[in-house]
Design a protein around this motif. Structure first.
Motif, PDB file in Angstrom:
ATOM      1  N   PHE A  94       0.841  -1.199   0.000  1.00  0.00           N
ATOM      2  CA  PHE A  94       0.000   0.000   0.000  1.00  0.00           C
ATOM      3  C   PHE A  94       0.881   1.255   0.000  1.00  0.00           C
ATOM      4  CE2 PHE A  94      -2.480   3.283   2.103  1.00  0.00           C
ATOM      5  CZ  PHE A  94      -3.727   3.156   1.520  1.00  0.00           C
ATOM      6  N   LYS A  97       2.261   1.813  -3.407  1.00  0.00           N
ATOM      7  CA  LYS A  97       1.231   2.089  -4.406  1.00  0.00           C
ATOM      8  C   LYS A  97       0.705   3.525  -4.274  1.00  0.00           C
ATOM      9  CE  LYS A  97      -2.602  -0.498  -6.401  1.00  0.00           C
ATOM     10  NZ  LYS A  97      -3.620  -1.517  -6.140  1.00  0.00           N
ATOM     11  N   TYR A  98       0.593   3.976  -3.039  1.00  0.00           N
ATOM     12  CA  TYR A  98       0.080   5.336  -2.781  1.00  0.00           C
ATOM     13  C   TYR A  98       1.078   6.106  -1.915  1.00  0.00           C
ATOM     14  CZ  TYR A  98      -4.092   2.815  -4.239  1.00  0.00           C
ATOM     15  OH  TYR A  98      -4.975   2.033  -4.930  1.00  0.00           O
ATOM     16  N   PRO A  99       2.286   6.364  -2.419  1.00  0.00           N
ATOM     17  CA  PRO A  99       3.347   6.924  -1.564  1.00  0.00           C
ATOM     18  C   PRO A  99       3.048   8.312  -1.000  1.00  0.00           C
ATOM     19  CG  PRO A  99       4.017   6.906  -3.870  1.00  0.00           C
ATOM     20  CD  PRO A  99       2.745   6.164  -3.802  1.00  0.00           C
ATOM     21  N   ASN A 100       2.471   9.172  -1.833  1.00  0.00           N
ATOM     22  CA  ASN A 100       2.222  10.544  -1.363  1.00  0.00           C
ATOM     23  C   ASN A 100       1.052  10.614  -0.389  1.00  0.00           C
ATOM     24  OD1 ASN A 100       4.305  11.987  -2.773  1.00  0.00           O
ATOM     25  ND2 ASN A 100       3.239  11.344  -4.616  1.00  0.00           N
ATOM     26  N   PHE A 101       0.065   9.778  -0.622  1.00  0.00           N
ATOM     27  CA  PHE A 101      -1.066   9.697   0.309  1.00  0.00           C
ATOM     28  C   PHE A 101      -0.568   9.173   1.658  1.00  0.00           C
ATOM     29  CE2 PHE A 101      -4.265   6.905   2.254  1.00  0.00           C
ATOM     30  CZ  PHE A 101      -5.272   7.819   2.475  1.00  0.00           C
ATOM     31  N   ASN A 104       1.496  11.680   3.583  1.00  0.00           N
ATOM     32  CA  ASN A 104       0.667  12.764   4.117  1.00  0.00           C
ATOM     33  C   ASN A 104      -0.124  12.356   5.368  1.00  0.00           C
ATOM     34  OD1 ASN A 104      -0.250  15.556   3.554  1.00  0.00           O
ATOM     35  ND2 ASN A 104      -2.232  14.529   3.558  1.00  0.00           N
ATOM     36  N   LEU A 105      -0.217  11.060   5.624  1.00  0.00           N
ATOM     37  CA  LEU A 105      -0.934  10.605   6.829  1.00  0.00           C
ATOM     38  C   LEU A 105      -0.179  10.986   8.103  1.00  0.00           C
ATOM     39  CD1 LEU A 105      -2.076   7.021   5.795  1.00  0.00           C
ATOM     40  CD2 LEU A 105      -3.546   8.994   6.189  1.00  0.00           C
ATOM     41  N   LEU A 107       1.880   9.310  10.033  1.00  0.00           N
ATOM     42  CA  LEU A 107       1.728   8.360  11.141  1.00  0.00           C
ATOM     43  C   LEU A 107       2.902   8.531  12.094  1.00  0.00           C
ATOM     44  CD1 LEU A 107       0.718   5.089   9.242  1.00  0.00           C
ATOM     45  CD2 LEU A 107      -0.784   6.693  10.412  1.00  0.00           C
ATOM     46  N   ASP A 111       1.316   5.220  16.308  1.00  0.00           N
ATOM     47  CA  ASP A 111       0.415   4.659  15.295  1.00  0.00           C
ATOM     48  C   ASP A 111       1.051   3.432  14.639  1.00  0.00           C
ATOM     49  OD1 ASP A 111      -1.406   6.719  15.703  1.00  0.00           O
ATOM     50  OD2 ASP A 111      -0.527   7.979  14.148  1.00  0.00           O
ATOM     51  N   TYR A 113       3.389   1.560  15.804  1.00  0.00           N
ATOM     52  CA  TYR A 113       3.490   0.472  16.791  1.00  0.00           C
ATOM     53  C   TYR A 113       2.153  -0.282  16.844  1.00  0.00           C
ATOM     54  CZ  TYR A 113       3.585  -1.920  21.270  1.00  0.00           C
ATOM     55  OH  TYR A 113       3.483  -2.884  22.239  1.00  0.00           O
ATOM     56  N   TRP A 115      -0.259  -0.294  14.678  1.00  0.00           N
ATOM     57  CA  TRP A 115      -0.599  -0.947  13.397  1.00  0.00           C
ATOM     58  C   TRP A 115       0.090  -2.312  13.313  1.00  0.00           C
ATOM     59  CZ3 TRP A 115      -2.775   2.986   9.737  1.00  0.00           C
ATOM     60  CH2 TRP A 115      -3.568   2.381   8.778  1.00  0.00           C
ATOM     61  N   ASN A 119      -1.814  -6.493  13.563  1.00  0.00           N
ATOM     62  CA  ASN A 119      -1.623  -7.733  12.811  1.00  0.00           C
ATOM     63  C   ASN A 119      -1.296  -8.915  13.717  1.00  0.00           C
ATOM     64  OD1 ASN A 119      -2.037  -7.049  10.006  1.00  0.00           O
ATOM     65  ND2 ASN A 119      -0.329  -5.658  10.271  1.00  0.00           N
TER      66      ASN A 119
ATOM     67  N   VAL B 101      -6.516   1.493  14.667  1.00  0.00           N
ATOM     68  CA  VAL B 101      -5.242   1.984  15.224  1.00  0.00           C
ATOM     69  C   VAL B 101      -5.467   3.270  16.019  1.00  0.00           C
ATOM     70  CG1 VAL B 101      -3.023   3.022  14.568  1.00  0.00           C
ATOM     71  CG2 VAL B 101      -3.739   0.886  13.527  1.00  0.00           C
ATOM     72  N   LYS B 215      -5.953  15.182   4.420  1.00  0.00           N
ATOM     73  CA  LYS B 215      -6.005  14.172   5.486  1.00  0.00           C
ATOM     74  C   LYS B 215      -7.304  14.278   6.288  1.00  0.00           C
ATOM     75  CE  LYS B 215      -3.340  12.391   9.348  1.00  0.00           C
ATOM     76  NZ  LYS B 215      -4.013  12.877  10.535  1.00  0.00           N
TER      77      LYS B 215
END
Lengths: 130, 301
Positions: A94, A97-101, A104-105, A107, A111, A113, A115, A119, B101, B215
């Motif tokens: 992911f 595939k969406y590097p700029n998105f 911009n998050l 994290l 976050d 940790y 995430w 899993n 998260v 965002k």
């Protein structure tokens, strides 16, 4: 004295090399994950791993992994990862595939940790094909 | 005398040759070209073009420039795609995990627990009913505030949440939990969860190269998840549709149907007696009605 120290150091590192052997190079396939200190889902994290990160699977006579886990080296850290999180092929991630998105998050470490922990905490199943 | 005869003979021959030559010039207008002229002609573009054509080099060149154009176009597309919001196929798993998260502290899912065999029981139920290739991700949370739910994922993927205090209070079996998950799965399949999100979703899969990615849009959807799961839940119509679908599926298995009815009775009793679960009906209205919808109508004679 110096000689003894040098000998101990050389012998020690040689001993380590002799004990562990790289048996496979795999890729981490989840979004984010952890390299664990022990082979259990609740075990503490040694490092956070991102998708497509290369993982060296080790065969170590002193650190045997139970079923569903592998003993592995990630960067300089050695620990345990669930084998289901690894893939032979480089996965489509992911993040890539969406590097700029993704960037911009913004994290933060907490976050990332969580995430990774997410899993570990899932109970996973898949209904079979017909 | 001999010399004169010879001279006459030569002159005669020369005259004949001159005649023949002039005739041949008349009949053959082509002139043999000089080496320099040939070279000059070779330098002529039209001639080069014909030579290239003959060698197939022009074809090769055209193909090559076409390839270059194609590569340029693909590269531009790849570069442009780097500025995409996730497409619908990739968005929902990301969004659901993002919400999990961001709400890790509230939901308290990061704790050690046994596997309980819940996932296997649910997988068996799905296969028994005929739902194949469904990817199940179950998260047990240690809070009574969110009893059970499903979050949307990518194609054939579901995120299920079940509360450990809820399981313990109701003493739920694996089959009970599997039936609750089936209800939750139908809420996703029928699109109720997504349709209850009241914020803008039109940006999904679009490009933001000329603007900055927003965002806030993601955070807005995350807030909507919280609103749906903790406050507003699902409508009566949506509940009716889900209950009727459950009824239809379980009608072929009376035992399972009986378990489902018993489960709804247990929940109904709990929400009436236990203040901790008083808001359950706001999210899933209402077990009492669901029981009515499932019970056969009494015929008045």
């Amino acid at each position: 004295m110096k000689l003894i120290l040098l000998f101990t150091l050389i012998f020690g590192s040689l001993h380590c090399i002799a004990l562990e052997k790289v048996v496979g190079n795999l890729y981490f396939k989840n979004y984010l994950g952890h390299l664990h200190k022990n082979p259990s889902r609740g075990s503490s994290s040694l490092t956070i791993i991102q998708c497509a990160y290369p993982v060296k699977v080790l065969d170590d006579t002193e650190k045997s992994a139970p079923e569903g886990w592998v003993y592995a080296k990630v960067g300089d850290d050695r620990g345990f990862i669930q084998s289901g999180f690894l893939d032979i092929k480089r996965p489509d991630c992911f993040q890539e595939k969406y590097p700029n998105f993704y960037l911009n998050l913004n994290l933060d470490l907490t976050d990332m940790y969580y995430w990774g922990r997410l899993n570990d905490q899932y109970l996973l199943e898949e209904s079979k094909t017909q | 005398m001999k010399t004169l005869v010879a001279l006459l003979f030569i002159l005669n021959v020369s005259a004949q040759e001159v005649n023949e030559l002039s005739n041949s010039i008349k009949t053959q207008p082509k002139v043999k070209l000089l080496q320099e002229e040939k070279e000059q002609n070779l330098m002529d573009y039209s001639n080069i073009k014909s030579v290239l054509k003959k060698d197939g080099l022009k074809k090769f060149k055209d193909k090559k420039s076409k390839n270059v154009e194609e590569i340029k176009q693909v590269k531009t597309e790849i570069e442009l795609a780097k500025y995409n919001y996730p497409a619908s196929d990739d968005f929902w798993s990301f969004m659901s995990e993002y919400w999990l998260v961001k709400n890790a502290q509230v939901l308290q899912w990061d704790f050690s627990k046994p596997k309980y065999g819940i996932a296997k029981a649910f997988r068996s139920l799905l296969e028994q009913i005929g739902y194949y290739n469904r990817k199940i991700k179950i998260l047990i949370v240690n809070t009574p505030n969110l009893t059970h739910a499903a979050l949307p994922g990518d194609k054939d993927e579901y995120f299920f949440i079940i509360s450990l205090p809820f399981i313990r209070t109701l003493d739920l079996t694996k089959v009970d939990i599997a039936l609750l998950f089936l209800e939750d799965m139908y809420r996703i399949d029928q699109g109720f969860f997504k349709s209850n999100i009241k914020k803008d979703l039109s940006f999904i899969g679009t490009n933001f190269q000329k603007t900055k990615p927003n965002k806030e849009k993601i955070d807005d959807i995350s807030t909507e998840y919280t609103r749906i799961l903790f406050k507003d839940g699902f409508s009566f119509q949506q509940q009716y549709a889900v209950t009727k679908q459950m009824d239809g599926v379980l009608s072929s298995d009376p035992k399972l149907r009986a378990v489902y009815l018993k489960l709804l009775e247990k929940i109904d009793e709990l929400i009436k007696d236990n203040l901790l679960y008083k808001d359950y009906t706001k999210i899933y209205p209402s077990p009492e009605l669901q029981i009515k919808w499932l019970s056969p109508e009494k015929k008045i004679l």
